[in-house]
Design an enzyme around this catalytic site. Sequence first.
Site, PDB file in Angstrom:
ATOM      1  N   GLY A   4     -17.179   5.126   0.423  1.00  0.00           N
ATOM      2  CA  GLY A   4     -15.799   5.564   0.624  1.00  0.00           C
ATOM      3  C   GLY A   4     -14.828   5.097  -0.442  1.00  0.00           C
ATOM      4  CD  GLN A   5     -15.156   1.500  -5.526  1.00  0.00           C
ATOM      5  OE1 GLN A   5     -16.270   1.876  -5.854  1.00  0.00           O
ATOM      6  NE2 GLN A   5     -14.620   0.391  -5.968  1.00  0.00           N
ATOM      7  CB  THR A   6     -11.037   7.061  -3.661  1.00  0.00           C
ATOM      8  OG1 THR A   6     -10.022   6.173  -3.187  1.00  0.00           O
ATOM      9  CG2 THR A   6     -11.634   7.813  -2.487  1.00  0.00           C
ATOM     10  CB  VAL A   7      -9.043   3.201  -6.655  1.00  0.00           C
ATOM     11  CG1 VAL A   7      -8.567   2.540  -7.943  1.00  0.00           C
ATOM     12  CG2 VAL A   7      -7.989   4.162  -6.129  1.00  0.00           C
ATOM     13  CG  HIS A  39      -9.023  -1.279   2.544  1.00  0.00           C
ATOM     14  ND1 HIS A  39      -7.968  -0.423   2.383  1.00  0.00           N
ATOM     15  CD2 HIS A  39     -10.050  -0.739   1.847  1.00  0.00           C
ATOM     16  CE1 HIS A  39      -8.331   0.602   1.634  1.00  0.00           C
ATOM     17  NE2 HIS A  39      -9.590   0.436   1.287  1.00  0.00           N
ATOM     18  CG  HIS A  78      -9.616  -2.415  -9.866  1.00  0.00           C
ATOM     19  ND1 HIS A  78      -8.688  -2.529 -10.879  1.00  0.00           N
ATOM     20  CD2 HIS A  78      -9.817  -3.673  -9.409  1.00  0.00           C
ATOM     21  CE1 HIS A  78      -8.347  -3.807 -11.024  1.00  0.00           C
ATOM     22  NE2 HIS A  78      -9.009  -4.513 -10.140  1.00  0.00           N
ATOM     23  CD  GLN A 119     -13.447   2.392   2.292  1.00  0.00           C
ATOM     24  OE1 GLN A 119     -12.523   2.660   1.522  1.00  0.00           O
ATOM     25  NE2 GLN A 119     -13.669   3.055   3.407  1.00  0.00           N
ATOM     26  CG  HIS A 148      -9.598  -1.556  -3.319  1.00  0.00           C
ATOM     27  ND1 HIS A 148     -10.384  -0.770  -4.142  1.00  0.00           N
ATOM     28  CD2 HIS A 148      -9.275  -0.775  -2.260  1.00  0.00           C
ATOM     29  CE1 HIS A 148     -10.518   0.439  -3.603  1.00  0.00           C
ATOM     30  NE2 HIS A 148      -9.867   0.458  -2.436  1.00  0.00           N
ATOM     31  CG  ASN A 161      -2.167   0.625   1.150  1.00  0.00           C
ATOM     32  OD1 ASN A 161      -2.294   1.593   0.426  1.00  0.00           O
ATOM     33  ND2 ASN A 161      -3.141   0.093   1.860  1.00  0.00           N
TER      34      ASN A 161
END
Lengths: 157, 157
Positions: free
Chosen positions: B92-95, B101, B97, B86, B99, B30
């Site tokens: 809260g997802q920003t990218v 955490h 794709h 997310q 994923h 990360n």
Amino acid sequence: MESENYTFGPYKIHQKEVFYSTQLSYAMVNLRPVLPGHVLVCPRREVKRFIDLTADEISDLWLTAQKVGCQLEHHHKASSLTFTIQDGPQAGQTVPHVHIHILPRRSGDFEKNDEIYDAIDVKEKELQQKLDLDKERKDRSLEEMVEEADEYRKLFS
Amino acid sequence: MESENYTFGPYKIHQKEVFYSTQLSYAMVNLRPVLPGHVLVCPRREVKRFIDLTADEISDLWLTAQKVGCQLEHHHKASSLTFTIQDGPQAGQTVPHVHIHILPRRSGDFEKNDEIYDAIDVKEKELQQKLDLDKERKDRSLEEMVEEADEYRKLFS
């Protein structure tokens, strides 16, 4: 419904609280949801940690979560989902039975987006107090939970 | 490694940041971990939402997460794990794709257990600013990330 017997860690779950189930997993409404549509998806087998699940159980659990999340997001006119496993006590797990929290999310549902996790944590602590210590508090009624489960069950029929 | 090409939404991921991969999934270190061992597990195929994954992808993704979580929990001498998706911007997802955490957890790592989610959120926002706006900030160096990925890669060999 493949079975009418559901357990959540040491607790028995009334079949009327369960709105969807497969051979290996089940989805139930929540005693103290922090948002509309906040439900739990669990493996039928009582295992404490995610590492204890078999490949078949993992696959079934997350396919169930995908299906449940999709239906509840639409049903609650939300636009996103939070999926979380608190896997072990130091991650906030209070009931020692793997469970996925699924929460339909929409803009502005929490002032700060991630306050939802604090809310989950508070509710889990309250739940633990209720279950362990039988402290007085305001739960949802069984009737209210059954009504919600009946509503959700229709989404999967 | 089945492939040396990894993408994370619109971004290319250097193969040296990837420490474990399968035919359908990969695990990477990360840019701004909020705790030691905070990593991401993604499907190789770029899909935005969890509902877009096939059954095979879901199974592979979560078997990978199980394996990665187990190894990193032990490696970091932790006792629990946080798994979170997310799924969508309002969660809260920003990218864009999918994923997972994964964060090894131990007693006292956050004063309030769930402050970790606020931390994830802040880091994601910073990441988005960096990626979208190229604002000046302090990232980990590629060398530091590669060193960590090399360390983790040994756990799976």
